[in-house]
Structure formats: C-alpha cells, structure tokens
Write an enzyme that holds these catalytic residues in place. Structure first.
Site, mmCIF file in Angstrom:
data_model
loop_
_atom_site.group_PDB
_atom_site.id
_atom_site.type_symbol
_atom_site.label_atom_id
_atom_site.label_comp_id
_atom_site.label_asym_id
_atom_site.label_seq_id
_atom_site.Cartn_x
_atom_site.Cartn_y
_atom_site.Cartn_z
ATOM 1 N N ALA A 34 0.825 -1.212 0.000
ATOM 2 C CA ALA A 34 0.000 0.000 0.000
ATOM 3 C C ALA A 34 0.863 1.268 0.000
ATOM 4 C CB ALA A 34 -0.926 -0.012 1.210
ATOM 5 N N LEU A 35 2.176 1.098 0.156
ATOM 6 C CA LEU A 35 3.103 2.244 0.244
ATOM 7 C C LEU A 35 2.620 3.263 1.277
ATOM 8 C CD1 LEU A 35 4.149 2.731 -3.508
ATOM 9 C CD2 LEU A 35 5.344 1.485 -1.691
ATOM 10 N N THR A 36 2.457 2.821 2.493
ATOM 11 C CA THR A 36 2.214 3.739 3.609
ATOM 12 C C THR A 36 3.516 4.492 3.847
ATOM 13 O OG1 THR A 36 3.009 2.201 5.288
ATOM 14 C CG2 THR A 36 0.676 2.001 4.649
ATOM 15 N N ILE A 60 -3.924 -4.859 1.260
ATOM 16 C CA ILE A 60 -4.418 -6.213 1.556
ATOM 17 C C ILE A 60 -5.875 -6.163 2.028
ATOM 18 C CG2 ILE A 60 -2.156 -7.211 2.085
ATOM 19 C CD1 ILE A 60 -2.900 -6.931 5.106
ATOM 20 N N THR A 125 5.297 -11.990 15.460
ATOM 21 C CA THR A 125 6.366 -11.367 16.248
ATOM 22 C C THR A 125 6.494 -11.992 17.635
ATOM 23 O OG1 THR A 125 6.880 -9.316 17.435
ATOM 24 C CG2 THR A 125 4.628 -9.570 16.747
ATOM 25 N N ASP A 126 7.682 -11.863 18.218
ATOM 26 C CA ASP A 126 7.881 -12.341 19.603
ATOM 27 C C ASP A 126 7.039 -11.541 20.600
ATOM 28 O OD1 ASP A 126 9.345 -9.936 19.468
ATOM 29 O OD2 ASP A 126 11.177 -10.767 20.342
ATOM 30 N N GLU A 127 6.572 -10.355 20.160
ATOM 31 C CA GLU A 127 5.830 -9.498 21.095
ATOM 32 C C GLU A 127 4.489 -10.104 21.509
ATOM 33 O OE1 GLU A 127 5.905 -5.311 20.536
ATOM 34 O OE2 GLU A 127 7.720 -5.370 19.319
ATOM 35 N N TYR A 150 -0.301 -2.898 19.108
ATOM 36 C CA TYR A 150 0.416 -3.556 18.004
ATOM 37 C C TYR A 150 0.487 -5.067 18.245
ATOM 38 C CZ TYR A 150 4.419 -5.551 15.532
ATOM 39 O OH TYR A 150 5.243 -6.390 14.794
ATOM 40 N N ALA A 152 -1.209 -6.900 20.255
ATOM 41 C CA ALA A 152 -2.542 -7.515 20.311
ATOM 42 C C ALA A 152 -3.086 -7.753 18.904
ATOM 43 C CB ALA A 152 -3.489 -6.637 21.116
ATOM 44 N N LYS A 154 -1.291 -8.281 16.218
ATOM 45 C CA LYS A 154 -0.549 -9.404 15.622
ATOM 46 C C LYS A 154 -1.034 -10.729 16.213
ATOM 47 C CE LYS A 154 2.378 -9.071 13.018
ATOM 48 N NZ LYS A 154 2.342 -8.932 11.536
ATOM 49 N N ARG A 214 16.155 -6.879 24.342
ATOM 50 C CA ARG A 214 15.614 -7.489 23.127
ATOM 51 C C ARG A 214 16.667 -8.412 22.539
ATOM 52 N NH1 ARG A 214 11.870 -5.524 25.298
ATOM 53 N NH2 ARG A 214 10.444 -3.921 24.546
ATOM 54 N N HIS A 276 5.332 -0.616 28.347
ATOM 55 C CA HIS A 276 6.512 -1.185 27.675
ATOM 56 C C HIS A 276 6.915 -2.520 28.304
ATOM 57 C CE1 HIS A 276 9.473 -0.051 24.706
ATOM 58 N NE2 HIS A 276 10.417 -0.563 25.443
HETATM 59 N N1 LIG Z 1 10.884 -5.291 12.250
HETATM 60 C C1 LIG Z 1 10.919 -6.221 13.197
HETATM 61 O O1 LIG Z 1 11.837 -6.241 14.019
HETATM 62 C C2 LIG Z 1 9.851 -7.277 13.248
HETATM 63 C C3 LIG Z 1 10.000 -8.317 14.187
HETATM 64 C C4 LIG Z 1 9.033 -9.331 14.211
HETATM 65 C C5 LIG Z 1 7.978 -9.301 13.317
HETATM 66 N N2 LIG Z 1 7.851 -8.266 12.435
HETATM 67 C C6 LIG Z 1 6.712 -8.303 11.499
HETATM 68 O O2 LIG Z 1 7.275 -8.403 10.208
HETATM 69 C C7 LIG Z 1 6.462 -7.737 9.253
HETATM 70 C C8 LIG Z 1 7.272 -6.721 8.469
HETATM 71 O O3 LIG Z 1 7.855 -5.809 9.390
HETATM 72 P P1 LIG Z 1 8.759 -4.588 8.872
HETATM 73 O O4 LIG Z 1 9.616 -4.187 9.988
HETATM 74 O O5 LIG Z 1 9.330 -4.932 7.560
HETATM 75 O O6 LIG Z 1 7.613 -3.496 8.668
HETATM 76 P P2 LIG Z 1 7.652 -2.149 7.830
HETATM 77 O O7 LIG Z 1 6.813 -1.184 8.604
HETATM 78 O O8 LIG Z 1 9.038 -1.779 7.440
HETATM 79 O O9 LIG Z 1 6.885 -2.544 6.474
HETATM 80 C C9 LIG Z 1 5.510 -2.770 6.417
HETATM 81 C C10 LIG Z 1 5.100 -2.707 4.957
HETATM 82 O O10 LIG Z 1 3.690 -3.021 4.880
HETATM 83 C C11 LIG Z 1 3.072 -2.102 3.975
HETATM 84 N N3 LIG Z 1 1.647 -2.018 4.331
HETATM 85 C C12 LIG Z 1 1.077 -1.440 5.420
HETATM 86 N N4 LIG Z 1 -0.256 -1.558 5.368
HETATM 87 C C13 LIG Z 1 -0.542 -2.249 4.218
HETATM 88 C C14 LIG Z 1 -1.739 -2.699 3.602
HETATM 89 N N5 LIG Z 1 -2.939 -2.460 4.157
HETATM 90 N N6 LIG Z 1 -1.654 -3.370 2.439
HETATM 91 C C15 LIG Z 1 -0.449 -3.615 1.857
HETATM 92 N N7 LIG Z 1 0.711 -3.196 2.394
HETATM 93 C C16 LIG Z 1 0.676 -2.536 3.555
HETATM 94 C C17 LIG Z 1 3.833 -0.804 4.170
HETATM 95 O O11 LIG Z 1 3.667 0.080 3.071
HETATM 96 C C18 LIG Z 1 5.266 -1.315 4.327
HETATM 97 O O12 LIG Z 1 5.889 -1.428 3.065
HETATM 98 C C19 LIG Z 1 5.311 -7.120 10.037
HETATM 99 O O13 LIG Z 1 4.198 -7.985 9.934
HETATM 100 C C20 LIG Z 1 5.829 -7.077 11.477
HETATM 101 O O14 LIG Z 1 4.767 -7.190 12.388
HETATM 102 C C21 LIG Z 1 8.764 -7.248 12.380
#
Ligand SMILES: NC(=O)c1ccc[n+]([C@@H]2O[C@H](COP(=O)([O-])OP(=O)(O)OC[C@H]3O[C@@H](n4cnc5c(N)ncnc54)[C@H](O)[C@@H]3O)[C@@H](O)[C@H]2O)c1
Length: 315
Positions: A34-36, A60, A125-127, A150, A152, A154, A214, A276
């Site tokens: 979605a390029l947020t 999505i 996620t581990d969270e 967040y 919750a 996930k 962490r 936290h």
């Molecule tokens: N970064 C971490 O340390 C970490 C650790 C454990 C799990 N995760 C999980 O891994 C996944 C990716 O994390 P990240 O750090 O790369 O996140 P990020 O925020 O860098 O990227 C998220 C991406 O999702 C896109 N997005 C958001 N809403 C959308 C939608 N409705 N439709 C399509 N695209 C959408 C955004 O544009 C972005 O490109 C997430 O599900 C996160 O919960 C991340």
C-alpha cells in the site's frame, strides 16, 4: 513457485524478495504494498530490474484487488508481511492497527482459501508472548499475552490464521521472530534512529533507563528462516525465530557509540513508553531441530554492515 509477498516495500519484506529472487531461479514474485509512510519502492531497487518481479500498489484490505491478483498471476504461495509495525503509533491509533493487521490478514486468508493456495505464511512477532522474566523463553505453545495494541493486533491475526487451519485445514504456518536489524529499516525504529541521529549529531532518545532487553536478529538470517518455513513448514506449525543475542538498549547504544564515536551528551533518557515490555525472549529449538536453521550473523558484524549502509544512504 508463484509467490505473493505483501508489504514487500517495507524493511523485512524487501529483503525477503531479494533473498527469494537470488535463491530460486524459477520463482515469480508479486509484491502487493500500500506504500504507507513505511513503504518505499527504493527498497525494491534490486528486484525492480528482474523480469520475475512485479509490483502492485494496493492494500491487503481490498478483497477485490486481492482476488484479482491471485487469479491474474496464478499465485500458489503467500507470505504476509504487510502490517502497521511501530508500537508507538499503535498507542496513538490502535484502530488502524486492527484494520491492517487483523482485518487485512482476514481478507488475505479468505481470498487464499478460495484460491486454494498451497502455502500461506503469516509473519508474526515475539511481542505476542508478552514480557519474559529473566531466564524465561517463550515456546510456540505458550499462551499469548500481548501488551501493546500492536502486539494484540498481531496476536489477533495469529488466532485467525490458526482458526483457518483448524476449521478448514488451510496450509498455514506462522513465524514469530525477535527484533530484526539491518539495512533499509525505517528511522522510527531504535537502531536506525540511533545511527541516523548520531551521524547528524542529534540527540538520541532512549526510553526509560535503557534497561529493556531485546534479542537482535539480522534481517537476512530471518529471511533464510522464513524461506525454510515457506518450503518445509508443516500444516499449522508455528516457528519462533531468534538469534540469542540479547542486549539492553543501553548496550546497543554503547555498541553504536563505539563505532561512531559520539559524545555521551547526545544520549537522553526520556519517559518510558506506557505498557513497555521489559524483555522478550524465545525458545528457538523447534526451527533449529526440525528445519536445521540457525542464526548466522553476529550482532557486532551485522551492526557494522548496517552502519555502513546508513552512512551511504543518509537522508
Ligand atoms: N521489524 C521487526 O523487528 C519485526 C519483528 C518481528 C515481526 N515483524 C513483522 O514483520 C512484518 C514486516 O515488518 P517490517 O519491519 O518490515 O515493517 P515495515 O513497517 O518496514 O513494512 C511494512 C510494509 O507493509 C506495507 N503495508 C502497510 N499496510 C498495508 C496494507 N494495508 N496493504 C499492503 N501493504 C501494507 C507498508 O507500506 C510497508 O511497506 C510485520 O508484519 C511485522 O509485524 C517485524
């Protein structure tokens, strides 16, 4: 394999796309993003030149679009990275997190079920396990105790995915990883914030006393683990992914300082984030024994690579 990656313009998803294109010469990948504010097509610069890579700008949450692209590209596998991923934002706007992370995942699950997808990997996620006492490490079978909106959201997505496994026998796996680090992470997250502010001689804000702990997993190691889960994980399996490199935020800050040599005066301790969690920790024996995966990248080495990348890509 014809793979749909969602959220592939973000941090982990973009590395995963590069990993798959490099390791599987016959894979076709569609990236739905979605390029947020967190997504950036520049993260896909390497993939963009590859004829086996396709980008679709969209959400999505858009069932029509998802149905169309599953059919149009004859998708047979899905990895769902798309999410709102920043805990701080979830305190301000929990509804958005529910919409994307919970409802968006349900849209994908429903569409995947209808399209008879061969494997769906939900990135969690581990969270979701909540805070861990010293010496404690969460197992995949442990109950979920998410603390933030967040976490919750996930956990909610995980529950919905498992419900699809139990009710319809959908071929779904879930990965729950610890804190990822590496190039291309958004500057809102701790490590990029420390590096980028230090490079600009700006204050480094650390929550509370900096004693939160962490486990730090290099993003490319996580991609290798997700790839194994995608190809070899069995129906309904959940895999913890971690590096056993647990560090407090103060320790991480000191290691960045040792590389970049900034003054102590830049470090500021600010009010603790409400709710936290003090410590996350995972038992990773399942992925290590069943899929023979182990984290490869030492934190100091990965940090060095990450800093080099941010030096080169200073905004
Ligand atoms: N970064 C971490 O340390 C970490 C650790 C454990 C799990 N995760 C999980 O891994 C996944 C990716 O994390 P990240 O750090 O790369 O996140 P990020 O925020 O860098 O990227 C998220 C991406 O999702 C896109 N997005 C958001 N809403 C959308 C939608 N409705 N439709 C399509 N695209 C959408 C955004 O544009 C972005 O490109 C997430 O599900 C996160 O919960 C991340």
């Amino acid at each position: 394999m014809r793979l749909l990656v969602t959220g592939g313009a973000g941090f982990i998803g973009s590395h995963f796309i590069d990993y798959e294109l490099a390791h599987d010469q016959s894979i076709e990948i569609v990236n739905l993003d979605a390029l947020t504010y967190a997504g950036n097509v520049a993260n896909n610069a390497q993939a963009a030149g590859n004829a086996r890579y396709h980008f679709v700008h969209g959400s999505i949450n858009n069932r029509e679009l998802v149905d169309w692209l599953l059919q149009e590209f004859a998708i047979d596998h899905i990895v769902n990275f798309a999410a709102e991923s920043h805990v701080d934002n979830s305190l301000k706007n929990p509804e958005l997190f529910t919409k994307t992370n919970v409802l968006g995942t349900q849209v994908l699950l429903d569409a995947a079920y209808q399209a008879n997808i061969q494997k769906f990997v939900q990135i969690s996620t581990d969270e979701v396990y909540g805070t861990m006492a010293p010496g404690q490490a969460a197992k995949e079978t442990d109950p979920l105790h998410p603390s933030s909106p967040y976490a919750a959201s996930k956990a909610g997505a995980d529950m919905l995915a498992m419900a699809m496994v139990h009710t319809f026998g959908m071929p779904i796996c879930i990965t729950r990883s610890t804190n990822n680090f590496g190039p291309r992470q958004h500057h809102e997250k701790l490590l990029p914030m420390l590096i980028q502010n230090a490079l600009r001689n700006r204050p480094l804000n650390i929550y509370g006393q900096g004693t939160d702990r962490r486990d730090w997993l290099y993003v490319k190691d996580n991609c290798a683990a997700i790839d194994l889960v995608l190809r070899h994980g069995q129906l309904g399996q959940i895999f913890n992914i971690g590096a056993h490199q647990e560090k407090s935020n103060n320790e991480v800050t000191k290691m960045v300082q040792a590389e970049l040599g900034f003054s102590d005066q830049l470090i500021r301790h600010v009010a603790e984030r409400p709710g936290h969690d003090l410590r996350y920790s995972l038992d990773t024996s399942l992925i290590e024994t069943q899929l023979h995966w182990k984290s490869q990248t030492d934190f100091a080495f990965g940090l060095h690579e990450t800093i080099a990348w941010y030096r080169k890509h200073q905004r």
